[in-house]
Enzyme design. Structure first.
Site, PDB file in Angstrom:
ATOM      1  CB  CYS A 129      -8.206 -14.875 -17.122  1.00 29.15           C
ATOM      2  SG  CYS A 129      -8.616 -13.275 -16.436  1.00 29.15           S
ATOM      3  CG  ASN A 146      -9.307 -12.656 -11.720  1.00 31.30           C
ATOM      4  OD1 ASN A 146      -8.267 -13.122 -12.186  1.00 31.30           O
ATOM      5  ND2 ASN A 146     -10.365 -12.393 -12.466  1.00 31.30           N
ATOM      6  CG  HIS A 205      -9.797 -17.638 -14.394  1.00 27.59           C
ATOM      7  ND1 HIS A 205      -8.665 -17.030 -13.894  1.00 27.59           N
ATOM      8  CD2 HIS A 205     -10.648 -16.630 -14.713  1.00 27.59           C
ATOM      9  CE1 HIS A 205      -8.833 -15.720 -13.907  1.00 27.59           C
ATOM     10  NE2 HIS A 205     -10.027 -15.443 -14.393  1.00 27.59           N
TER      11      HIS A 205
HETATM   12  O1  UT7 Z   1     -11.261 -12.864 -14.976  1.00 30.05           O
HETATM   13  C1  UT7 Z   1     -12.215 -12.541 -15.949  1.00 30.05           C
HETATM   14  C2  UT7 Z   1     -13.506 -13.106 -15.582  1.00 30.05           C
HETATM   15  N1  UT7 Z   1     -14.124 -12.319 -14.526  1.00 30.05           N
HETATM   16  C3  UT7 Z   1     -15.396 -12.465 -14.344  1.00 30.05           C
HETATM   17  O2  UT7 Z   1     -15.978 -13.228 -15.065  1.00 30.05           O
HETATM   18  C4  UT7 Z   1     -16.093 -11.671 -13.260  1.00 30.05           C
HETATM   19  C5  UT7 Z   1     -17.554 -11.935 -13.391  1.00 30.05           C
HETATM   20  N2  UT7 Z   1     -18.446 -11.117 -12.595  1.00 30.05           N
HETATM   21  C6  UT7 Z   1     -18.576 -11.151 -11.245  1.00 30.05           C
HETATM   22  O3  UT7 Z   1     -17.799 -11.811 -10.583  1.00 30.05           O
HETATM   23  C7  UT7 Z   1     -19.727 -10.411 -10.608  1.00 30.05           C
HETATM   24  O4  UT7 Z   1     -20.620  -9.993 -11.612  1.00 30.05           O
HETATM   25  C8  UT7 Z   1     -19.294  -9.210  -9.747  1.00 30.05           C
HETATM   26  C9  UT7 Z   1     -18.570  -9.678  -8.493  1.00 30.05           C
HETATM   27  C10 UT7 Z   1     -18.391  -8.299 -10.566  1.00 30.05           C
HETATM   28  C11 UT7 Z   1     -20.513  -8.423  -9.313  1.00 30.05           C
HETATM   29  O5  UT7 Z   1     -21.413  -9.282  -8.612  1.00 30.05           O
HETATM   30  P1  UT7 Z   1     -22.987  -9.204  -8.878  1.00 30.05           P
HETATM   31  O6  UT7 Z   1     -23.593 -10.194  -8.007  1.00 30.05           O
HETATM   32  O7  UT7 Z   1     -23.180  -9.311 -10.360  1.00 30.05           O
HETATM   33  O8  UT7 Z   1     -23.321  -7.771  -8.316  1.00 30.05           O
HETATM   34  P2  UT7 Z   1     -24.012  -6.542  -9.066  1.00 30.05           P
HETATM   35  O9  UT7 Z   1     -23.000  -5.849  -9.919  1.00 30.05           O
HETATM   36  O10 UT7 Z   1     -25.286  -6.993  -9.697  1.00 30.05           O
HETATM   37  O11 UT7 Z   1     -24.396  -5.649  -7.837  1.00 30.05           O
HETATM   38  C12 UT7 Z   1     -25.403  -6.042  -6.901  1.00 30.05           C
HETATM   39  C13 UT7 Z   1     -25.530  -4.961  -5.845  1.00 30.05           C
HETATM   40  C14 UT7 Z   1     -25.712  -3.578  -6.437  1.00 30.05           C
HETATM   41  O12 UT7 Z   1     -26.545  -2.856  -5.576  1.00 30.05           O
HETATM   42  P3  UT7 Z   1     -28.092  -2.610  -5.935  1.00 30.05           P
HETATM   43  O13 UT7 Z   1     -28.094  -1.930  -7.265  1.00 30.05           O
HETATM   44  O14 UT7 Z   1     -28.700  -3.985  -5.976  1.00 30.05           O
HETATM   45  O15 UT7 Z   1     -28.577  -1.758  -4.805  1.00 30.05           O
HETATM   46  C15 UT7 Z   1     -24.338  -2.994  -6.395  1.00 30.05           C
HETATM   47  O16 UT7 Z   1     -24.333  -1.601  -6.324  1.00 30.05           O
HETATM   48  O17 UT7 Z   1     -24.315  -4.926  -5.070  1.00 30.05           O
HETATM   49  C16 UT7 Z   1     -23.798  -3.601  -5.123  1.00 30.05           C
HETATM   50  N3  UT7 Z   1     -22.339  -3.703  -5.131  1.00 30.05           N
HETATM   51  C17 UT7 Z   1     -21.614  -3.660  -4.014  1.00 30.05           C
HETATM   52  N4  UT7 Z   1     -21.935  -3.526  -2.715  1.00 30.05           N
HETATM   53  C18 UT7 Z   1     -20.921  -3.525  -1.834  1.00 30.05           C
HETATM   54  C19 UT7 Z   1     -21.522  -3.876  -6.198  1.00 30.05           C
HETATM   55  N5  UT7 Z   1     -20.263  -3.947  -5.783  1.00 30.05           N
HETATM   56  C20 UT7 Z   1     -20.271  -3.815  -4.442  1.00 30.05           C
HETATM   57  C21 UT7 Z   1     -19.275  -3.804  -3.467  1.00 30.05           C
HETATM   58  N6  UT7 Z   1     -19.637  -3.675  -2.180  1.00 30.05           N
HETATM   59  N7  UT7 Z   1     -17.938  -3.965  -3.754  1.00 30.05           N
END
Ligand code: UT7
Length: 334
Positions: free
Chosen positions: A118, A291, A261
């Site tokens: 990125c 992204n 970014h």
């Molecule tokens: O370009 C390089 C740089 N990129 C980045 O730096 C990306 C950085 N990371 C992020 O943007 C975020 O960490 C994500 C968008 C990838 C994930 O967001 P989060 O708030 O960290 O979510 P999580 O992975 O902690 O998931 C929270 C909950 C989980 O459910 P439980 O375990 O709390 O019941 C996931 O299973 O959300 C659930 N979940 C979803 N639900 C619906 C994860 N993905 C989805 C989804 N739809 N697509």
């Protein structure tokens, strides 16, 4: 040794036709428009055609034609092509050499691909800037282009919804007019290889070539540890932006526009808050395009120029962070 000022001569962007909305994702994986919008700020993204005509070098051709027109230049005015991508058309040859041919460039200019994820566009501008400053070349085309739709893992719902395809470019050149204030003021680039496991693609290279077994599994795709990336992203983007501003002897309040970014709206907001940039000065296109890795910064910049937000003479801070872990920041007077 000669020492030339450099500036952005022109910019352009190009996206695939196909719009893929959050609701389209909800039809194929367990997710919702509400979750994606709230957790990422993304509403839709573009996915390139698998039929061809929208591969990274094709998008780069479209974006470069726009930039050449804006800069009032011809293809053969370019002395160097730096093509930042993690999703090149082919393993060999480089996208840069393919683009040279597609643009009809016959001056045998240098052409090279770079892999800085990125941060690739900012790495590319930094390289172009230093080569123009020292007089080695006069003008460089810097491309950030990706077709990430090919590399997303639909079995990982937290990451597959984040990415899109697209291309943004900038033509960088000498500024020999003492009355023209446009200038690339400072650039900072860096990396911390110890964060490799936060975002990687383990197969398809020399160490782990694709095998028929691997190609049957999701191990072939990009894999990201979202939470770890999130935490490092905010800190790194803040640090590298601060260091670029300090090198330019500027304060954040001097900056007219911040072009970060576009990885997640919450990363953008947290970084903006830490830096102390008012929300109305932050350029955002993640809602429309998600992204697009190396393409986020040049497309967000170009979109804001086209919309009449960023104007000649404005001070602009651009910062990126990505797999590697790489980071980069530019301070320019546009
Ligand atoms: O370009 C390089 C740089 N990129 C980045 O730096 C990306 C950085 N990371 C992020 O943007 C975020 O960490 C994500 C968008 C990838 C994930 O967001 P989060 O708030 O960290 O979510 P999580 O992975 O902690 O998931 C929270 C909950 C989980 O459910 P439980 O375990 O709390 O019941 C996931 O299973 O959300 C659930 N979940 C979803 N639900 C619906 C994860 N993905 C989805 C989804 N739809 N697509």
């Amino acid at each position: 040794m000669s020492f030339f000022r450099t500036k952005i001569l022109g910019t352009g962007m190009c996206y695939p036709q196909r719009v893929f909305s959050n609701d389209d994702f909800a039809k194929i994986i367990d997710t919702s428009d509400e979750w994606i919008t709230e957790r990422t700020g993304i509403k839709r993204r573009r996915f390139a055609s698998l039929e061809g005509g929208e591969f990274p070098s094709d998008l780069a051709k479209g974006a470069t034609e726009e930039a050449l027109q804006n800069a009032n230049l011809k293809p053969n005015d370019i002395d160097l092509i730096i093509f930042a991508t993690i999703t090149p058309d082919y393993r060999l040859p480089s996208c840069a050499t393919i683009l040279q041919t597609k643009l009809g460039i016959t001056n045998q200019c240098a052409a090279v691909d770079i892999v800085a994820a990125c941060s690739g566009f900012i790495y590319g501008v930094t390289m172009a800037h230093s080569m123009i400053q020292t007089g080695l070349i006069k003008r460089a085309l810097v491309v950030g282009a990706e077709m990430l739709s090919r590399e997303i893992n639909l079995e990982d719902r937290a990451s597959c919804i984040l990415f899109g395809d697209g291309c943004g470019v900038a033509i960088i050149g000498r500024n020999e007019d003492a009355n023209d204030p446009s200038e690339i003021l400072t650039t900072k680039i860096g990396a911390d290889g110890t964060g490799r496991e936060f975002f990687q693609q383990e197969y398809g290279g020399s160490a782990n070539p694709f095998t028929p077994e691997v190609l049957q599994t999701s191990a072939r795709f990009m894999a990201m540890q979202g939470k770890e990336m999130f935490r490092v992203a905010v800190r790194t983007l803040t640090d590298i932006s601060t260091s670029a501003l300090e090198a330019a002897n500027l304060k954040i309040s001097d900056i007219h526009w911040f072009v970060p970014h576009q990885a997640n709206i919450r990363i953008i907001e947290a970084t903006g808050n830490r830096l102390g940039v008012p929300a109305e000065k932050v350029i955002i296109n993640i809602n429309e395009y998600a992204n697009t890795s190396a393409a986020t910064v040049p497309t967000a910049f170009h979109g804001a120029v086209k919309a009449g937000q960023i104007k000649r003479g404005d001070l602009v801070l651009m910062s990126a962070f990505g797999a590697g872990l790489t980071a980069g920041s530019l301070v320019v007077r546009y």
